[in-house]
Design a protein around this motif. Structure first.
Motif, PDB file in Angstrom:
ATOM      1  N   MET A 247       7.938  65.576  35.074  1.00  0.00           N
ATOM      2  CA  MET A 247       7.033  65.295  34.185  1.00  0.00           C
ATOM      3  C   MET A 247       6.295  66.617  33.721  1.00  0.00           C
ATOM      4  SD  MET A 247       3.644  62.340  34.898  1.00  0.00           S
ATOM      5  CE  MET A 247       4.822  61.280  35.590  1.00  0.00           C
ATOM      6  N   LYS A 248       6.011  66.575  32.310  1.00  0.00           N
ATOM      7  CA  LYS A 248       5.425  67.561  31.653  1.00  0.00           C
ATOM      8  C   LYS A 248       3.903  67.195  30.894  1.00  0.00           C
ATOM      9  CE  LYS A 248       6.000  71.064  27.897  1.00  0.00           C
ATOM     10  NZ  LYS A 248       6.795  71.313  26.742  1.00  0.00           N
ATOM     11  N   CYS A 249       2.883  67.546  31.358  1.00  0.00           N
ATOM     12  CA  CYS A 249       1.832  67.186  30.852  1.00  0.00           C
ATOM     13  C   CYS A 249       0.857  68.174  29.863  1.00  0.00           C
ATOM     14  CB  CYS A 249       0.803  66.788  32.333  1.00  0.00           C
ATOM     15  SG  CYS A 249       1.565  65.662  33.322  1.00  0.00           S
ATOM     16  N   SER A 250       0.290  67.726  28.846  1.00  0.00           N
ATOM     17  CA  SER A 250      -0.580  68.636  28.185  1.00  0.00           C
ATOM     18  C   SER A 250      -2.047  68.404  28.664  1.00  0.00           C
ATOM     19  CB  SER A 250      -0.538  68.258  26.734  1.00  0.00           C
ATOM     20  OG  SER A 250      -0.863  66.762  26.585  1.00  0.00           O
TER      21      SER A 250
ATOM     22  N   ARG B 255       6.147  68.026  38.523  1.00  0.00           N
ATOM     23  CA  ARG B 255       5.624  68.690  37.221  1.00  0.00           C
ATOM     24  C   ARG B 255       6.452  69.905  36.768  1.00  0.00           C
ATOM     25  NH1 ARG B 255       3.216  63.806  38.425  1.00  0.00           N
ATOM     26  NH2 ARG B 255       1.149  63.405  37.384  1.00  0.00           N
TER      27      ARG B 255
ATOM     28  N   SER C 206      -1.871  62.503  29.867  1.00  0.00           N
ATOM     29  CA  SER C 206      -1.174  62.732  28.613  1.00  0.00           C
ATOM     30  C   SER C 206       0.237  63.405  28.984  1.00  0.00           C
ATOM     31  CB  SER C 206      -1.927  63.381  27.355  1.00  0.00           C
ATOM     32  OG  SER C 206      -0.981  63.338  26.346  1.00  0.00           O
ATOM     33  N   CYS C 207       1.366  62.737  29.828  1.00  0.00           N
ATOM     34  CA  CYS C 207       2.444  63.351  30.141  1.00  0.00           C
ATOM     35  C   CYS C 207       3.480  62.873  29.463  1.00  0.00           C
ATOM     36  CB  CYS C 207       2.497  63.208  31.735  1.00  0.00           C
ATOM     37  SG  CYS C 207       1.017  63.934  32.601  1.00  0.00           S
ATOM     38  N   SER C 208       4.729  63.338  29.484  1.00  0.00           N
ATOM     39  CA  SER C 208       5.666  62.764  29.021  1.00  0.00           C
ATOM     40  C   SER C 208       6.979  63.037  30.133  1.00  0.00           C
ATOM     41  CB  SER C 208       6.271  63.595  27.883  1.00  0.00           C
ATOM     42  OG  SER C 208       6.633  65.015  27.655  1.00  0.00           O
TER      43      SER C 208
ATOM     44  N   ASN D  37      -0.239  58.277  34.167  1.00  0.00           N
ATOM     45  CA  ASN D  37      -0.238  59.407  33.543  1.00  0.00           C
ATOM     46  C   ASN D  37       0.551  59.294  31.970  1.00  0.00           C
ATOM     47  OD1 ASN D  37      -1.887  61.521  35.426  1.00  0.00           O
ATOM     48  ND2 ASN D  37      -0.132  60.521  36.502  1.00  0.00           N
ATOM     49  N   VAL D  38       1.372  58.273  32.035  1.00  0.00           N
ATOM     50  CA  VAL D  38       2.418  58.444  30.588  1.00  0.00           C
ATOM     51  C   VAL D  38       1.569  57.463  29.624  1.00  0.00           C
ATOM     52  CG1 VAL D  38       4.468  57.872  29.969  1.00  0.00           C
ATOM     53  CG2 VAL D  38       4.348  58.986  31.918  1.00  0.00           C
TER      54      VAL D  38
ATOM     55  N   THR E 222       5.761  73.028  33.725  1.00  0.00           N
ATOM     56  CA  THR E 222       4.846  73.484  32.548  1.00  0.00           C
ATOM     57  C   THR E 222       5.879  73.808  31.258  1.00  0.00           C
ATOM     58  OG1 THR E 222       5.250  75.621  33.428  1.00  0.00           O
ATOM     59  CG2 THR E 222       3.346  74.405  34.249  1.00  0.00           C
TER      60      THR E 222
END
Length: 441
Positions: free
Chosen positions: A72-75, A24, A79-81, A177-178, A26
């Motif tokens: 992976m970046k997650c809000s 991950r 809900s990750c991209s 998660n995506v 941020t």
């Protein structure tokens, strides 16, 4: 319960796949190795696409390494991209101002570029190794990328390239998660009585999705209007009607986000019966054709059956590859004339002229006017030509043969049309020569 329905989960199409967690991040970032001053730079100079010859003292091996990985970046937890990480190394030289990395999607041809500029003070450390870390290439699930690394300015022959495959929804961490992968959690039912496919989102709700039916040929072509499946509405089920159960008719679902991954499953992949029935005959041109609605691989040929239940014997020069439309010109409309399909699924035989609406010619054997001979006569309700002597009636022909030869044991008389390219022969066997008369129809 729905009568005659099949049920399946789209997630089954992916199979079992396990992996370690994707790292991950941020924030998107760019960094250089300690002791060097560098900063991100947006390159708006289109001429950087053109290379220049490197200065003589600069070696072509100044680009040391190119390493790619996924982050992976997650809000929120679900809900990750996905991001592509690019790690590169550069041997400093006074002619070099920086480094540029570009990522091109081989699926969409979209290109993203990021550049880093090195300060004048750092450039004076010629020969030193600079490590650069790019962390901000936003990419999609299951994309195939080609990453190019080159110098700023761009010197000819000084470039590195590497292909990279992003994780798909089979990856456990990505699948959970995506949002693009959540479409696989939808369930569907096939109601064969009503000829509809029902699609439903999980009880827990979630994002919105699109669903459609499509015919999977070279691409999946529309077989119906895409329907929005709303995750937070009271009714979480949509109905997709279809007209025919085809092996290439597939259900396609995807998240209601730009460039979302589309997941396909084909509920009727084993239903091939309707493909063999796609046979058409043009009486005017006497052309027999077969054009299946779905792509097939195999072989098509014409064949004829000597009798009920007999093996269908292939006509010479009638074999065709089963790719697209197959046509046979000047075809005889005999009930024994059939089409044989040979595919990986086995053999199928269809006899389109067995229906009464197709006129068929007949062959009879009876005593001839001349002693010791038999007359084989051909009759047709439509214009036709046979080997033999024509009579006053243009639809009748005959030929006289020796009686002793025809009445010998295990002897058959066979006849065929001569005015067509493909004809099924007729044959008469085992004559009762004491009162000779027989008919083949």
């Amino acid at each position: 319960m729905l009568a005659g329905r099949a049920v399946a989960l789209l997630c089954l199409t992916w199979g079992a796949y396990q992996s370690l967690a994707v790292p991950r991040v941020t924030e998107c970032s760019l960094s250089c190795s300690q002791g060097f001053a560098c900063k991100s730079h947006v390159n708006q100079n289109i001429f950087n696409s053109f290379c220049r010859q490197p200065p003589a003292p600069m070696p072509r091996s100044v680009l040391g390494a190119l390493a790619l990985s996924t982050a992976m970046k997650c809000s929120s937890p679900d809900s990750c991209s996905l991001l592509l990480r690019v790690n590169a190394s550069l041997t400093l030289h006074e002619s070099l101002q920086g480094l540029e990395a570009c990522s091109t999607s081989l699926d969409t041809q979209e290109t993203q570029c990021q550049a880093v500029r090195v300060s004048r003070a750092s450039r004076r450390q010629a020969g030193q190794q600079l490590q650069v870390h790019f962390d901000c290439f936003e990419v999609g699930v299951a994309q195939t990328l080609y990453v190019t690394l080159r110098t700023v300015p761009h010197f000819c022959g000084v470039q590195l390239g590497q292909q990279y495959h992003m994780e798909d929804c089979r990856d456990e961490d990505v699948g959970k998660n995506v949002p693009d992968c959540f479409a696989e959690k939808l369930s569907y039912w096939v109601d064969r009585n009503r000829k509809v496919v029902l699609v439903q989102v999980p009880e827990s709700g979630g994002p919105d999705y699109y669903a459609r039916l499509c015919l999977k040929r070279f691409t999946c072509e529309d077989a119906g209007t895409p329907v929005l499946v709303t995750g937070n509405s009271i009714s979480r089920r949509v109905s997709l009607p279809y007209s025919q159960e085809l092996s290439c008719l597939c259900l396609e679902v995807w998240s209601a986000t730009p460039d979302a991954v589309r997941i396909q499953t084909c509920p009727f992949k084993d239903d091939t019966e309707s493909l063999w029935d796609a046979i058409h005959y043009q009486p005017g041109s006497q052309v027999l054709s077969w054009e299946p609605a779905c792509p097939m691989r195999g072989r098509v040929s014409l064949c004829w059956r000597p009798g009920p239940g007999a093996h269908c014997l292939e006509l010479k020069h009638s074999g065709r590859p089963a790719r697209g439309k197959v046509q046979y010109p000047l075809v005889d409309t005999q009930p024994q004339l059939c089409l044989k399909f040979s595919t990986s699924l086995g053999f199928q035989v269809r006899c389109p002229f067995k229906q009464p609406r197709f006129p068929a010619w007949k062959m009879t054997v009876q005593p001839a006017p001349a002693p010791g001979r038999l007359r084989v006569a051909f009759f047709s309700s439509s214009p036709a030509r046979f080997q033999g002597d024509p009579t006053e009636d243009p639809a009748v022909a005959f030929v006289d043969i020796p009686r002793d030869e025809a009445c010998a044991p295990s002897t058959c008389i066979q006849g065929r049309r001569t005015d067509v390219q493909f004809s099924a022969p007729q044959q008469l066997c085992n004559f009762q020569c004491a009162a000779t008369q027989g008919t083949a129809a």
